[in-house]
Design an enzyme around this catalytic site. Structure first.
Site, PDB file in Angstrom:
ATOM      1  CB  ALA A  94      66.506 -18.626   0.961  1.00 43.41           C
ATOM      2  N   GLY A 139      61.219 -21.119   0.263  1.00 44.30           N
ATOM      3  CA  GLY A 139      61.167 -21.106  -1.196  1.00 44.30           C
ATOM      4  C   GLY A 139      60.926 -22.472  -1.803  1.00 44.30           C
ATOM      5  CD  GLU A 142      57.948 -18.371  -1.359  1.00 42.15           C
ATOM      6  OE1 GLU A 142      57.333 -17.298  -1.223  1.00 42.15           O
ATOM      7  OE2 GLU A 142      59.199 -18.454  -1.344  1.00 42.15           O
ATOM      8  CD  GLU A 162      59.535 -18.027   3.544  1.00 41.71           C
ATOM      9  OE1 GLU A 162      59.703 -18.398   2.375  1.00 41.71           O
ATOM     10  OE2 GLU A 162      58.648 -18.483   4.304  1.00 41.71           O
TER      11      GLU A 162
END
Length: 292
Positions: A94, A139, A142, A162
């Site tokens: 992020a 992310g 991910e 996170e």
């Protein structure tokens, strides 16, 4: 290579002259190109946001959506490789500086958009490979998990970190990681926010291959390209149906999965490629598949 995004898009085409030659425009954060030579049919999504370590900002995400839209409709694309143009990092996750300027509602909306982006990557009809030559955090991991296959340099660092930032994975990590490494390991990695290297990732099944990093810093990309070339000569429609059967089958019980496999197989029966495969076997020659 070419720029995608708000300024407009050019369709990626493989002509007789080889891969596209359009130069990237200034400020591009996502580039799309095609591997040359014997690699025709391999598309590359190149992440190019060096000042923010390929973090998932609004422009970056918009351009990734545009790239996926383009590649989804190009029948000449048989494999897609995700690669970073920023040395030492795949995707840092992020963009927390950008995120800090959002109110709660904006955060929720943007994270939902990230989740949709990962779903779009997973839903690409052709095989996708993440070439992880550096950090893939939050992310970024991910994104790699949304790909079908992952190759990592042994020195690469990966983690769903996170919880170390007061967050939890929100772009598919809580769902795709346990499906990849098992529930127990996924919980341990998410609860601790631990970072692991490429060799550890390989040992737990998070990546398909790990390779020592080279002087150029692109060892994972080179291995991913080799893997893509191994997929390339196989029957494209059969590969697509195989991917669809696996992806849909993993979401249901095995009996329903068998039914899905049967439906995918039935779609492959009337194809010209299946007839070509049978003929090539009888004639003791390599098949020439056309994707129809």
């Amino acid at each position: 290579m070419m720029r995608l995004g708000r300024a407009g898009r050019e369709l990626l085409r493989w002509g007789r002259g080889g891969p596209p030659t359009a130069a990237p425009r200034r400020g591009a954060e996502v580039l799309v190109g095609a591997a040359g030579g014997e690699s025709g049919g391999i598309a590359e999504i190149l992440m190019n946001r060096p000042h923010a370590r390929n973090s998932l900002g609004k422009v970056f995400v918009n351009e990734l959506f545009s790239a996926l839209e383009q590649l989804r409709s190009d029948e000449k694309v048989r494999v897609v490789v995700f690669k970073s143009e920023v040395k030492g990092v795949f995707c840092a996750g992020a963009d927390l500086k950008e995120r800090a300027k959002m109110d709660d509602a904006e955060v929720g909306h943007f994270v939902k958009r990230l989740r949709n982006l990962m779903d779009e990557i997973a839903a690409l009809p052709v095989p996708t490979i993440a070439a992880i030559d550096g950090y893939a955090l939050g992310g970024g991991l991910e994104l790699a998990l949304a790909c079908d296959l992952r190759v990592a340099a042994s020195s690469a660092k990966m983690g769903l970190i996170e919880t170390t930032r007061g967050l939890l994975p929100g772009a598919g990590g809580t769902q795709r990681l346990p499906r990849c490494v098992g529930i127990g390991l996924a919980k341990e990695l998410i609860f601790t926010g631990r970072q692991i290297d490429g060799q550890q990732a390989f040992s737990m099944g998070l990546v398909n291959h790990t390779v020592p990093q080279n002087n150029e810093g692109d060892a994972a990309y080179q291995r991913a390209l080799t893997l893509a070339k191994e997929i390339l000569p196989q029957a494209p429609f059969a590969v697509k149906m195989g991917k669809l059967a696996i992806n849909r089958g993993m979401e249901v019980d095995i009996a329903s999965g068998m039914a899905i496999e049967g439906m995918c197989y039935a779609q492959n029966i009337p194809t010209r490629d299946r007839q070509e495969g049978m003929a090539a076997f009888r004639e003791k020659r390599p098949p020439q598949f056309i994707g129809k």
